[in-house]
Design a protein around this motif. Structure first.
Motif: not given
Lengths: 268, 226
Positions: A35-36, A25, A21-22, A29
């Protein structure tokens, strides 16, 4: 009964799924969200003072639109002159014969005169018309000539521009070559400089070097001393030792190399 | 402050202040543990429910209680859930009955106590980590918020040195700060959902255990009388 140490069912599975799960995640993200906001990288651009000649030739100069030729003004047609009316004969009481004869003569004279006048008028008219036509033709001619001249001028201008561009290019190439060879000359001389020991600071000596077309040094004159005679001498010796100095193969460029101002700084 | 426009996720985290990084670490641990407990509880409670179903089927199929007890207490399989309650109750019942000359009410009282104890133990095991889920669900948003507030404070403080403040000066700081909130929410939401779901499941199991205990005591009482 003591509480036995119970075994959790599926413990390994729980750990594995939690890690999974992490990872999902983090993946969402990192990859899911853009995020660019990186700015566009630096772009190298060459700046040309003028376009290269062939490129200019390709670009078709918009021909100056042929001016709407003013319609030749309809020449004001010479109005047909009212024909001189034959004068109404006035019945006169018949005079004497002589009179009649006289009158007849007079009449004839008058008629002749009138005819003459008419002819003259006609002549003048034709002349006028001819002149007008001539004028018109001339105007036309002038206009055409002007057009031709303009076109010629345009083409000449283009040619000139092209040649200018070419010349500029050549000039820039020449300048580049000049700088290049000057650098080479300096480099070669610098290689021969044997720096005397304990030269303080960073002295700079300026020499005016006169060259021969073969690259030999005709004369080397110290124009500005470095303040350290040992260094000046070392540079002068190096200039002579570096003969023949490299010169561009193009002999026409030699004019720029006849006299050179060279600066030699110790630590560059 | 060095204003970087490269807001890649990793660089945001590595550029964050130490406190924000710490908050993120705590939240990551909390989230990891809570997910581990979520899956662990999921399997445990599901196993308990299916086991209870199976045992109830077996119990009410009219099988002999002695045979059932023999099989359960043989120790071959781990006894959990309803089986455990049955085993504890029946064992106590047999012990008390063997002593003889005892009042039926006393026997039933002892049996009931034994079953209640076993039931409490089972429920406790099932509820073991639910409290952790509850606290992660309620606290981690606040931890994340704390990290965010701290990060934004830093972002604005660094703005004080800039003559011409643009959004580009604050944006990276706020973005990195908001990651803390996102992390907190990521930890909290599943934890809260799982806590509610599991506590409901455990409650239902508890009522099933209770009703089983009542019914089983009735059966034992009838048996004791005969």
């Amino acid at each position: 009964m003591p509480p036995t140490d119970r075994k959790e069912p599926g413990r390994k599975w729980a750990i594995f799924l939690a890690i999974l799960v992490h990872l999902i995640f983090v993946a969402v993200l990192v990859f899911g969200v853009s995020w660019q906001t990186r700015e566009a990288g630096p772009v190298m651009a060459e700046l040309w003072s003028s376009l290269p000649a062939p490129a200019q030739k390709v670009v078709p100069k918009p021909e100056p639109a042929p001016e709407p030729r003013p319609e030749p003004k309809p020449e004001p047609k010479p109005e047909p002159k009212p024909e001189p009316k034959p004068e109404p004969k006035i019945e006169q009481p018949k005079p004497s014969k002589v009179d009649i004869e006289l009158k007849a003569k007079e009449k004839e004279k008058k008629l002749k005169e009138e005819q003459k006048k008419l002819e003259e008028q006609k002549k003048a008219e034709t002349e006028k018309r001819k002149q007008a036509e001539l004028k018109h033709q001339e105007k036309e001619k002038q206009k055409q000539e002007r057009l031709v001249q303009e076109q010629q001028r345009e083409s000449m201008r283009q040619q000139q521009e092209a040649t200018n561009a070419l010349a500029r290019q050549q000039a820039s190439a020449q300048a580049r070559m000049e700088g290049d060879y000057k650098g080479r000359i300096r480099d070669k001389i610098k290689r021969y400089i044997i720096v005397p020991p304990d030269v303080p600071g960073n002295p700079q000596a300026e020499f005016e070097v006169t060259l021969m077309p073969s690259g030999e040094v005709l004369n080397a004159k110290l124009t500005r001393s470095s303040g350290n005679p040992a260094y000046d001498n070392a540079v002068e010796r190096a200039i002579y030792k570096a003969q023949p100095l490299p010169l561009p193969p193009d002999a026409s460029l030699f004019g720029r190399f006849r006299e050179l101002q060279l600066k030699f700084r110790l630590n560059e | 402050m060095n204003v970087t426009h490269d807001l890649s996720f990793l660089s945001l985290i590595t550029n964050a202040s130490v406190l924000v990084q710490l908050v993120l670490l705590v939240l990551l641990l909390a989230s990891g543990l809570s997910w581990y407990f979520i899956f662990g509880k999921l399997f445990a409670i599901r196993a308990a429910i299916s086991e209870a179903d199976k045992f109830e089927d077996e119990f009410w199929s009219g099988a002999d209680l002695n045979n059932l007890y023999q099989r359960v207490s043989s120790g071959r399989t781990q006894v959990v859930g309803m089986e455990k309650i049955f085993e504890a109750g029946f064992r106590e019942f047999l012990k008390l009955k063997r002593q003889g000359r005892m009042d039926i009410a006393v026997i039933m009282e002892g049996t009931r106590r034994a079953m209640r104890a076993a039931c409490q133990r089972e429920l406790d095991a099932l509820e073991q980590h639910l409290a952790f889920l509850a606290s992660v669900g309620s606290v981690s948003p606040y931890i994340g918020l704390f990290g965010t507030v701290w990060g934004i404070m830093n972002a604005f403080r660094s703005l004080a040195n800039v003559v011409q403040a643009t959004l580009a000066h604050v944006a990276p700081g706020i973005a990195e700060a908001l990651i803390a909130t996102a992390m907190g929410l990521f930890a909290a939401i599943p934890a809260v959902l799982a806590y509610n779901h599991f506590s409901h499941d455990v409650d239902r199991l508890a009522t099933r255990f209770d009703s089983f205990m009542e019914e089983f005591s009735n059966i034992l009482q009838r048996q004791a009388n005969t």
